[in-house]
Design a protein around this motif. Structure first.
Motif, PDB file in Angstrom:
ATOM      1  N   LEU A 191       0.816  -1.221   0.000  1.00 40.27           N
ATOM      2  CA  LEU A 191       0.000   0.000   0.000  1.00 40.27           C
ATOM      3  C   LEU A 191       0.844   1.263   0.000  1.00 40.27           C
ATOM      4  O   LEU A 191       0.316   2.356  -0.151  1.00 40.27           O
ATOM      5  CB  LEU A 191      -0.922   0.006   1.225  1.00 40.27           C
ATOM      6  CG  LEU A 191      -2.060  -0.995   1.164  1.00 40.27           C
ATOM      7  CD1 LEU A 191      -2.869  -0.937   2.435  1.00 40.27           C
ATOM      8  CD2 LEU A 191      -2.945  -0.698  -0.025  1.00 40.27           C
ATOM      9  N   CYS A 192       2.165   1.110   0.185  1.00 34.63           N
ATOM     10  CA  CYS A 192       3.030   2.272   0.388  1.00 34.63           C
ATOM     11  C   CYS A 192       2.940   3.264  -0.766  1.00 34.63           C
ATOM     12  O   CYS A 192       2.769   4.465  -0.559  1.00 34.63           O
ATOM     13  CB  CYS A 192       4.463   1.791   0.555  1.00 34.63           C
ATOM     14  SG  CYS A 192       5.609   3.093   0.866  1.00 34.63           S
ATOM     15  N   GLY A 241       2.844   7.105   3.181  1.00 36.32           N
ATOM     16  CA  GLY A 241       3.349   5.769   2.882  1.00 36.32           C
ATOM     17  C   GLY A 241       4.433   5.358   3.849  1.00 36.32           C
ATOM     18  O   GLY A 241       4.443   4.244   4.377  1.00 36.32           O
ATOM     19  N   ARG A 242       5.362   6.285   4.083  1.00 34.20           N
ATOM     20  CA  ARG A 242       6.453   5.987   5.002  1.00 34.20           C
ATOM     21  C   ARG A 242       5.939   5.753   6.409  1.00 34.20           C
ATOM     22  O   ARG A 242       6.386   4.837   7.108  1.00 34.20           O
ATOM     23  CB  ARG A 242       7.428   7.153   5.005  1.00 34.20           C
ATOM     24  CG  ARG A 242       8.732   6.828   5.627  1.00 34.20           C
ATOM     25  CD  ARG A 242       9.560   8.075   5.786  1.00 34.20           C
ATOM     26  NE  ARG A 242       9.877   8.268   7.194  1.00 34.20           N
ATOM     27  CZ  ARG A 242      10.716   7.481   7.839  1.00 34.20           C
ATOM     28  NH1 ARG A 242      11.301   6.503   7.217  1.00 34.20           N
ATOM     29  NH2 ARG A 242      10.965   7.683   9.114  1.00 34.20           N
ATOM     30  N   LYS A 276      10.801   7.824  -3.208  1.00 34.48           N
ATOM     31  CA  LYS A 276      10.642   7.637  -1.762  1.00 34.48           C
ATOM     32  C   LYS A 276       9.683   6.474  -1.487  1.00 34.48           C
ATOM     33  O   LYS A 276       9.974   5.606  -0.666  1.00 34.48           O
ATOM     34  CB  LYS A 276      10.083   8.929  -1.170  1.00 34.48           C
ATOM     35  CG  LYS A 276      10.459   9.168   0.250  1.00 34.48           C
ATOM     36  CD  LYS A 276      11.863   9.693   0.343  1.00 34.48           C
ATOM     37  CE  LYS A 276      12.317   9.685   1.785  1.00 34.48           C
ATOM     38  NZ  LYS A 276      13.768   9.778   1.887  1.00 34.48           N
ATOM     39  N   GLY A 277       8.538   6.505  -2.171  1.00 30.82           N
ATOM     40  CA  GLY A 277       7.542   5.463  -1.942  1.00 30.82           C
ATOM     41  C   GLY A 277       8.066   4.085  -2.299  1.00 30.82           C
ATOM     42  O   GLY A 277       7.953   3.143  -1.522  1.00 30.82           O
ATOM     43  N   ALA A 318       8.838   0.842   0.078  1.00 33.92           N
ATOM     44  CA  ALA A 318       8.150  -0.418  -0.187  1.00 33.92           C
ATOM     45  C   ALA A 318       9.153  -1.555  -0.288  1.00 33.92           C
ATOM     46  O   ALA A 318       8.946  -2.637   0.266  1.00 33.92           O
ATOM     47  CB  ALA A 318       7.345  -0.303  -1.479  1.00 33.92           C
ATOM     48  N   ILE A 319      10.272  -1.315  -0.992  1.00 28.12           N
ATOM     49  CA  ILE A 319      11.241  -2.390  -1.185  1.00 28.12           C
ATOM     50  C   ILE A 319      11.923  -2.739   0.131  1.00 28.12           C
ATOM     51  O   ILE A 319      12.170  -3.909   0.427  1.00 28.12           O
ATOM     52  CB  ILE A 319      12.257  -1.993  -2.267  1.00 28.12           C
ATOM     53  CG1 ILE A 319      11.535  -1.930  -3.597  1.00 28.12           C
ATOM     54  CG2 ILE A 319      13.391  -2.972  -2.335  1.00 28.12           C
ATOM     55  CD1 ILE A 319      12.405  -1.599  -4.739  1.00 28.12           C
ATOM     56  N   LEU A 320      12.179  -1.718   0.955  1.00 32.71           N
ATOM     57  CA  LEU A 320      12.768  -1.991   2.270  1.00 32.71           C
ATOM     58  C   LEU A 320      11.831  -2.877   3.095  1.00 32.71           C
ATOM     59  O   LEU A 320      12.264  -3.859   3.713  1.00 32.71           O
ATOM     60  CB  LEU A 320      13.043  -0.662   2.981  1.00 32.71           C
ATOM     61  CG  LEU A 320      13.761  -0.716   4.307  1.00 32.71           C
ATOM     62  CD1 LEU A 320      15.029  -1.511   4.175  1.00 32.71           C
ATOM     63  CD2 LEU A 320      14.076   0.676   4.781  1.00 32.71           C
ATOM     64  N   ALA A 321      10.529  -2.533   3.063  1.00 29.68           N
ATOM     65  CA  ALA A 321       9.565  -3.346   3.810  1.00 29.68           C
ATOM     66  C   ALA A 321       9.499  -4.765   3.256  1.00 29.68           C
ATOM     67  O   ALA A 321       9.359  -5.731   4.009  1.00 29.68           O
ATOM     68  CB  ALA A 321       8.188  -2.698   3.772  1.00 29.68           C
TER      69      ALA A 321
END
Lengths: 252, 491
Positions: free
Chosen positions: B19-20, B31-32, B109-110, B114-117
């Protein structure tokens, strides 16, 4: 040399040790241990005549959810790496037209694309819907339907030159849609918690109908999620690749 | 709801990642915020899960309500639960830390958040799953998100990510070959079921061939010595904000998976086990010496830390090669401790880079006056790497040595000591630069407010500082928790 060595290293174990069963052996463990259970119980437990679908989105639905997430991940990775820093515009096809040898009109240019494409597109979309909703009965499923929808968009963007496109998705919007698909999938599993079930236990969906029907609803819901995810990813990759690639951004 | 905790821990970061982008489109910070909340939520749940596992024993969670081996199963024992807490803590801190790096366009940023999560999701999933193919899917998510995060670190990052991708794909193929052989011999994908079938006997050849493939696969993924080629450049050039998670945790989880195959699934009764253990031991010993020697020659602090990781992974696999429960516990203690040490050191280098824009240790002259907290962590983590009590590193090495002594493996103890001394050489070089060398007078890029750094950097630094000392002081407690699972496993 290295490649030959690699091939030797990988093939030697298979030749030296007899580790794989004979092809098509009905008594071999993969064909008898869990497969029998799937063949005997898939229709009763999942209400899906198509055993492949039953295994993919019911018995092993957890795997498929993350496979769909991999699609989303691939889409946003392409956006981040390839289309991160647009510098220059891609030279449009018009720039090359002058240099092309014009020996008469090629046969494909005599086709009226506006007419052809607007005839084909609805047919492809109808077929996509058929593949999507019949996935649990016959061959097909979410991945194929998503690919068909994505291809329709691709065809529309690449073949027809319109001043104002019918549907213009930016790479941001399409990536967001690609994320929404797997989210629908995950949400289907989470809704099962409300009925007191485990994750992705479709027969505990909180609707007051027969268990078998609940399985159908669950399978259809996750297939819709997969479709949206795949279609969004294909459009995202297309959008990302249409932008200029530049790596002169060493911020390290 | 309580029985669903194992799957919720994986689902929270996953849903936030999906959903970010959408929420970032609605508002730049939304998102963050969701990713931060989700990782915090999964941290809280993982602590609850650890408590449950300690009091009530191993959790088996059948996804979809299908009994294994027909469905997918998540298995959480005390070992997994502890590692999941570690991943959640470092993941949460990294999400906070990453705020300060990268550019500000919403799409970048979004997606980056998302990829980090997703990386956190993959790591959590790999730890908790009890199914061979499910492990592969999570391995894929982990690797793909890692390729992307490494490629985001500029043009050198793209090249090192490409290299990692080529090697990593081979690793994934080897893993598939390994589990393909196992599946064709047993017909099951569930780890518990597989273990039961293999231990009936008569599968020695299958186990040897598949284990060689699995050692190659996990060796590449965890950067064990002869397979480590991708690692130094990838760790050096990764996106600076996400580096602590990539360097601190990413190499450890394949090691955990390797342990699962080696001891929990295969057991130690088949005839080839001693050859495989010697192979692993040789890899570890050479890795420990090679990594430390290479680290001594570098002047870029990121390169020093990357090569030191090759050596530290060697310690972990050395514990597997020794194979007694005490040594295995030492391995896992080192895994947890090293995640905080290496993560902490990369938080430090990130902080120094954020404030002064340099990564060369020759520029670090008397930096301790300006960044006391960061340098405090730098010193504690360095001492812990060398292995000085009461830090975490000392006790993990102590247990490893104790295990080696129990099996009369004197060579391993000698290498352990030599490698620690080599660690001391290059870490004292860093400490010398920080405390004794002349001040270079670098310009401060961040001088707002009273604090030395933004709060999102100070919090990770402080938590890592406390964790390194805490793991050292309460090592007996952790050792007992690990022993709940490791008792009876191993030689």
């Amino acid at each position: 040399m290295t490649i030959i060595m690699l091939i030797v290293v990988i093939t030697v174990p298979f030749i030296a040790f007899d580790v794989l069963p004979a092809i098509g052996d009905p008594e071999s463990p993969p064909n008898s241990h869990v497969s029998d259970y799937y063949i005997e119980h898939a229709i009763d437990e999942c209400n899906s005549p198509n055993m492949v679908t039953a295994v993919i989105v019911d018995y092993r639905a957890f795997d498929t959810m993350f496979e769909t997430t991999v699609m989303f991940l691939a889409g946003i990775s392409v956006v981040l790496i390839m289309a991160n820093k647009p510098r220059r515009r891609i030279p449009s096809p018009g720039d090359f037209k002058r240099t092309r040898n014009t020996g008469g009109t090629p046969i494909y240019q005599t086709i009226n694309k506006d007419v052809m494409i607007s005839t084909i597109e609805p047919l492809i979309l109808i077929y996509a819907m058929y593949v999507l909703f019949h996935g649990e009965v016959s061959l097909g499923g979410g991945f194929q339907a998503g690919a068909l929808i994505g291809m329709t968009y691709l065809l529309d963007v690449m073949a027809v030159k319109r001043d104002k496109p019918i549907m213009n998705l930016t790479k941001f919007m399409s990536a967001a849609i690609a994320g929404l698909g797997p989210f629908i999938y995950a949400l289907t599993g989470i809704i099962c918690f409300i009925g007191g079930g485990l994750y992705l236990q479709y027969n505990k969906l909180p609707f007051n109908i027969h268990e078998a029907e609940l399985h159908s609803i669950g399978i259809t819901a996750v297939e819709i999620g997969v479709t949206i995810g795949v279609a969004g990813t294909i459009i995202t990759i297309l959008n990302a690749l249409r932008e200029r690639i530049s790596f002169d951004d060493d911020n390290d | 709801m309580k029985e669903n905790i194992p799957v919720l821990i994986i689902l929270l970061p996953l849903c936030s990642a999906l959903l970010c982008l959408l929420l970032t489109g609605l508002h730049k910070r939304l998102g963050r915020a969701l990713v931060v909340l989700a990782t915090a939520g999964s941290l809280v749940l993982s602590v609850i899960q650890l408590r449950t596992v300690i009091t009530e024993g191993t959790i088996h969670y059948a996804v979809g309500g299908y009994e294994p081996p027909f469905g997918i199963e998540l298995v959480i024992d005390s070992l997994n639960a502890l590692i999941i807490v570690m991943i959640s803590i470092i993941g949460f801190l990294t999400v906070l830390f990453a705020e300060n790096f990268g550019d500000d366009r919403p799409v970048v940023k979004g997606s980056a958040n998302a990829i980090l999560a997703l990386l956190i999701t993959g790591l959590l999933g790999m730890t908790s799953t009890g199914d061979m193919f499910n492990l592969y899917v999570f391995l894929e998510i982990t690797s793909l998100s890692a390729y992307c995060l490494i490629a985001m670190g500029g043009s050198k990052g793209v090249v090192s990510a490409y290299r990692y991708m080529l090697v990593g794909t081979i690793a994934a193929t080897f893993y598939l070959l390994g589990i393909g052989i196992l599946y064709s011999a047993t017909g099951t994908l569930n780890m518990g079921d597989l273990s039961a079938i293999l231990n009936k006997g008569g599968y020695d050849d299958v186990m040897l061939v598949s284990m060689s493939f699995l050692i190659a696969a996990f060796g590449i993924k965890m950067a064990l010595f002869p397979f480590h080629g991708w690692q130094p450049s990838a760790y050096t050039h990764a996106e600076p904000g996400t580096r602590p998670l990539i360097t601190g945790v990413m190499g450890k989880i394949p090691a955990l998976a390797m342990f699962r195959y080696f001891y929990c699934i295969y057991g130690t009764d088949y005839i080839y086990v001693k050859y495989l253990l010697i192979l692993l031991g040789v890899f570890s010993v050479f890795g420990m010496l090679y990594g430390s020697l290479m680290a001594m020659g570098q002047s870029d602090i990121r390169k020093i830390l990357a090569y030191s990781s090759v050596a530290q992974i060697g310690y972990i696999s050395l514990g597997f090669a020794i194979g007694t429960p005490v040594a295995l516990a030492g391995s896992f203690l080192h895994m947890i401790g090293h995640a905080f040490m290496k993560g902490g050191l990369f938080f430090c280098t990130g902080a120094i880079r954020f404030k002064y824009g340099t990564v060369n240790i020759d520029d670090f002259g008397r930096i301790y006056k300006k960044m006391p907290l960061t340098c405090g962590l730098l010193v504690v983590a360095a001492l812990s790497m060398i292995g000085i009590p009461p830090t975490a590193g000392f006790f993990s090495k102590w247990y490893l040595a104790l295990g080696a002594a129990g099996r009369h493996e004197w060579i391993y103890i000698a290498v352990l000591v030599i490698s620690s001394l080599l660690n001391a050489v290059y870490f004292f070089k860093v400490i010398e630069k920080v405390f004794i060398q002349q001040d270079k007078g670098l310009d401060d890029k961040w001088s707002k407010g009273e604090l030395e750094l933004p709060l999102t950097i100070i919090l990770p630094v402080v938590v890592c500082f406390i964790a390194i000392l805490g793991i050292g002081i309460f090592n007996v407690k952790l050792f007992d928790i690990l022993m709940l699972t490791l008792e009876g496993v191993g030689l």
